[in-house]
Structure formats: structure tokens, C-alpha cells
Design an enzyme around this catalytic site. Structure first.
Site, PDB file in Angstrom:
ATOM      1  N   ARG A 212       7.570  21.128 -29.037  1.00  0.00           N
ATOM      2  CA  ARG A 212       7.391  20.745 -27.637  1.00  0.00           C
ATOM      3  C   ARG A 212       8.736  20.350 -27.042  1.00  0.00           C
ATOM      4  O   ARG A 212       9.209  20.978 -26.103  1.00  0.00           O
ATOM      5  CB  ARG A 212       6.379  19.600 -27.529  1.00  0.00           C
ATOM      6  CG  ARG A 212       6.027  19.230 -26.102  1.00  0.00           C
ATOM      7  CD  ARG A 212       4.952  18.147 -26.050  1.00  0.00           C
ATOM      8  NE  ARG A 212       5.388  16.885 -26.636  1.00  0.00           N
ATOM      9  CZ  ARG A 212       4.641  15.779 -26.647  1.00  0.00           C
ATOM     10  NH1 ARG A 212       3.421  15.792 -26.121  1.00  0.00           N
ATOM     11  NH2 ARG A 212       5.100  14.675 -27.202  1.00  0.00           N
TER      12      ARG A 212
ATOM     13  N   MET B 228     -17.184   9.878  -4.004  1.00  0.00           N
ATOM     14  CA  MET B 228     -15.749   9.659  -4.046  1.00  0.00           C
ATOM     15  C   MET B 228     -15.399   8.193  -4.301  1.00  0.00           C
ATOM     16  O   MET B 228     -14.475   7.886  -5.061  1.00  0.00           O
ATOM     17  CB  MET B 228     -15.106  10.125  -2.733  1.00  0.00           C
ATOM     18  CG  MET B 228     -13.588  10.073  -2.735  1.00  0.00           C
ATOM     19  SD  MET B 228     -12.879  10.596  -1.157  1.00  0.00           S
ATOM     20  CE  MET B 228     -13.363  12.326  -1.116  1.00  0.00           C
TER      21      MET B 228
ATOM     22  N   TYR C 101     -25.701  12.694  -3.286  1.00  0.00           N
ATOM     23  CA  TYR C 101     -25.492  14.082  -2.880  1.00  0.00           C
ATOM     24  C   TYR C 101     -26.367  15.034  -3.691  1.00  0.00           C
ATOM     25  O   TYR C 101     -26.456  14.948  -4.905  1.00  0.00           O
ATOM     26  CB  TYR C 101     -24.031  14.479  -3.067  1.00  0.00           C
ATOM     27  CG  TYR C 101     -23.094  13.918  -2.032  1.00  0.00           C
ATOM     28  CD1 TYR C 101     -23.167  14.337  -0.703  1.00  0.00           C
ATOM     29  CD2 TYR C 101     -22.129  12.979  -2.377  1.00  0.00           C
ATOM     30  CE1 TYR C 101     -22.298  13.827   0.253  1.00  0.00           C
ATOM     31  CE2 TYR C 101     -21.251  12.459  -1.437  1.00  0.00           C
ATOM     32  CZ  TYR C 101     -21.345  12.885  -0.123  1.00  0.00           C
ATOM     33  OH  TYR C 101     -20.491  12.379   0.820  1.00  0.00           O
TER      34      TYR C 101
ATOM     35  N   LYS D 129       4.250   3.912 -21.333  1.00  0.00           N
ATOM     36  CA  LYS D 129       4.302   4.989 -20.349  1.00  0.00           C
ATOM     37  C   LYS D 129       2.977   5.106 -19.598  1.00  0.00           C
ATOM     38  O   LYS D 129       1.929   4.678 -20.081  1.00  0.00           O
ATOM     39  CB  LYS D 129       4.654   6.319 -21.021  1.00  0.00           C
ATOM     40  CG  LYS D 129       3.609   6.855 -21.979  1.00  0.00           C
ATOM     41  CD  LYS D 129       4.050   8.197 -22.555  1.00  0.00           C
ATOM     42  CE  LYS D 129       2.975   8.771 -23.470  1.00  0.00           C
ATOM     43  NZ  LYS D 129       3.335  10.107 -23.977  1.00  0.00           N
TER      44      LYS D 129
END
Length: 328
Positions: free
Chosen positions: A118, A283, A237, A33
Site C-alpha cells: 500500500r 436524515m 418514508y 487519526k
């Protein structure tokens, strides 16, 4: 471009080690998964198949379709029934209210809530669930549960095991030749797996959870630019990092848009080659001392998980699927 390298020999070694513990590849369910926990499901599927794995589990129909050519049995764990299910797949029945929502003649594995609370049907309601399934056109081919605390030394693991044994005893009165599975990665090395069960393995197949296993994934970035950062100059930054002396630095093509946790420039985040990240992560890039054209960002997700106070799962599954993955 940034790159994920998948160590084929390490992966095959891990599967052999796990299969030896379980007893055979035939009793092994590889959980693929979320892009095989970030490792690359389509890349790993043929490797698992060639070793003898015939059963895998995924999150969704879309994930199942990506690898259906490789496996005889694919269990979809988190499906919301829509009435047009694919008879090629097996679906987890997570709530008894879903029985009438599935397409007729679909194969299902019944999820039992043994204590995690769950998904699944609690043992007390199992007889009622069986009645509904028997009166439907669904094909019950298996039953399973999930352990909440198999990696913790408390009694809940054993309570859940006992509850699943109770569920098996009940369901065997009505169905024969069902496939049972309860043990997950964390439970794999906590004693003997029942002879009538398969074992679902997730992150353990990629080298986590046992010291005898080998890490499969390593993350690399490539240099975009380099420069001399003079004493007193800052980088990135906010100017968080300021050079105490002249130093050669480089910027590499990996950032938080690629699925990495954003480093804020505080503390020492150690990279795979022993260098530390300098200044805030951007980023699409980060900076560090110049380390050549290619730099290893990490070979062990545990290091980043410890730094960011999270779990190794989160570090790995967040890796952008658009990052190229290659076998080495």
C-alpha cells in the site's frame, strides 16, 4: 441533541492493560487519526497524556495541530509533502520520490512495505532509499511497517515480521538510535513485541479486538416527539413499518446525516436498549417504541457492523464530529 458518551474509566483501563502487555506507556503510540476513530481526539488526548503516553500518530497536519499541546511526539501518517512542514511534527515517508519535496531538517519515519503493498519502500530498495535520505537534509528518526493480516491465521503476518527484521538489520548499519514500530492493534495480542520496538494501537485502545478490554463509546439520541401509532398505521418514508396493534412510538434526533448507516426498514436493527428501529431512518431522525427522553443507540459498534455487513471501524469513524462528546 444527540450525544456521544466516552467512558473515561474504561479508556484508562484499556490503556493500562495495553501498556502492561507492551511493557510500559513509553513504548506506546496511540493512533488518534480520524478524530481518534470517531471517539474525539481532543477529549481523549489529556487522558492519554496523564497516564504517561507521549507519542501519538494522526492522519494530517490539521489533526496534529489540534492536539500538539499534549504530546512530545506526533507522527503524521498520510502527509503529502509541500515544502513547508512543521519541525514540531514527525512525518511518515511513504514513497522515496518524496525525499526532495520535504522542508529541510524535518524529522521523518521511513515506511517499509513488507508485504501489504500500500505505502512504503520495499526491502529490496531500502539501500537506495537510505542513500537518498543520507544525501538529503532530512532527519531519519524512525522506521515502521503495517501488517495486512495480523488478525487472520495465515502465514503472511510472519512473512511481514521477517521482512521488517531484515529492514531493521539493513538500516542499523547506517543509523543508530532509531525508533521502530510494526505491531498494530491486531498484532498486539499475537505474541511478544520485539524489545527494540514501540507498538501502535488504534481501535484496540477503545475496547475492540480483545475480550479483556472495555468499550469506551456509547451513542445516545434524544426524543423529538411521541405519539400513539394506531393499528394499521405506518411510520416514516415509504410506510415500511405498519403497526400490528396500537403502540406508543417516539422519534429521536439522530439520522444518517449524523454519520449513521441508513436503515432501510428491513430486518431488525436492535438499539442499545433492546428496542428495534421502526421504519426507514430519516436524515436527522429515527423512530422506535417510546423509550423516554434519552435512548442508547449503541454501546457496541460490532452489533451495527454485523447488521450492515461492514467493520466496526466504519461504524465509528463515520460518526459526525459535530455530535457532542462528553466524558462520563
Amino acid at each position: 441533541m444527540s450525544l456521544i458518551k466516552i467512558d473515561q474509566k474504561a479508556y484508562e483501563y484499556n490503556l493500562r492493560h495495553i501498556a502492561k502487555k507492551i511493557g510500559s506507556f513509553q513504548r506506546l503510540i496511540c493512533v488518534f487519526k480520524d478524530n481518534a476513530y470517531g471517539h474525539g481526539a481532543k477529549l481523549l488526548a489529556p487522558l492519554a497524556k496523564n497516564l504517561g503516553v507521549s507519542f501519538v500518530a494522526v492522519k494530517s497536519e490539521e489533526e496534529a495541530q489540534e492536539i500538539e499541546e499534549f504530546f512530545e511526539n506526533i507522527l503524521i501518517l498520510s502527509h503529502r509533502p509541500h515544502g513547508n512542514e512543521n519541525s514540531r511534527f514527525i512525518y511518515a515517508l511513504n514513497d522515496i520520490s518524496q525525499v526532495k519535496k520535504y522542508k529541510q531538517d524535518i524529522k521523518i519515519h521511513l515506511k517499509i512495505d513488507t508485504g501489504m503493498h500500500r505505502n512504503g519502500i520495499c526491502v529490496e530498495n531500502l539501500e537506495h532509499a537510505i542513500d537518498l535520505i543520507r544525501s538529503s537534509d532530512l532527519k531519519l528518526t524512525g522506521m515502521f511497517t503495517h501488517f495486512a493480516s495480523a488478525d487472520e491465521m495465515d502465514g503472511s503476518f510472519f512473512v511481514q515480521k521477517e521482512n521488517f527484521q531484515k529492514a531493521k538489520k539493513i538500516v542499523k548499519k547506517y543509523f543508530s538510535n532509531l525508533l521502530f514500530h510494526s505491531h498494530n492493534s491486531a498484532a498486539l495480542f499475537r505474541g511478544k513485541i520485539p524489545e527494540d520496538e514501540y507498538c501502535r494501537v488504534g481501535l484496540v485502545q477503545f475496547g475492540y479486538g480483545d475480550s479483556n478490554l472495555k468499550k469506551v463509546l456509547s451513542l445516545y439520541a434524544h426524543r423529538l416527539s411521541q405519539r400513539i401509532l394506531q393499528k394499521g398505521q405506518s411510520i416514516g418514508y415509504g410506510g415500511i413499518f405498519t403497526a400490528a396493534k396500537d403502540m406508543e412510538v417516539a422519534t429521536y434526533d439522530l439520522g444518517y446525516a449524523d454519520g449513521l448507516f441508513r436503515y432501510n426498514g428491513k430486518g431488525e436493527l436492535v438499539l442499545g436498549n433492546g428496542k428495534v428501529m421502526l421504519g426507514k431512518m430519516s436524515m436527522d431522525s429515527f423512530s422506535c417504541e417510546n423509550s423516554g427522553e434519552e435512548i442508547c443507540v449503541f454501546k457496541d459498534a460490532d452489533i451495527w457492523a454485523d447488521f450492515f455487513h461492514t467493520i466496526n471501524y466504519e461504524i465509528l469513524v463515520k460518526l459526525n464530529p459535530n455530535i457532542q462528546r462528553v466524558l462520563v
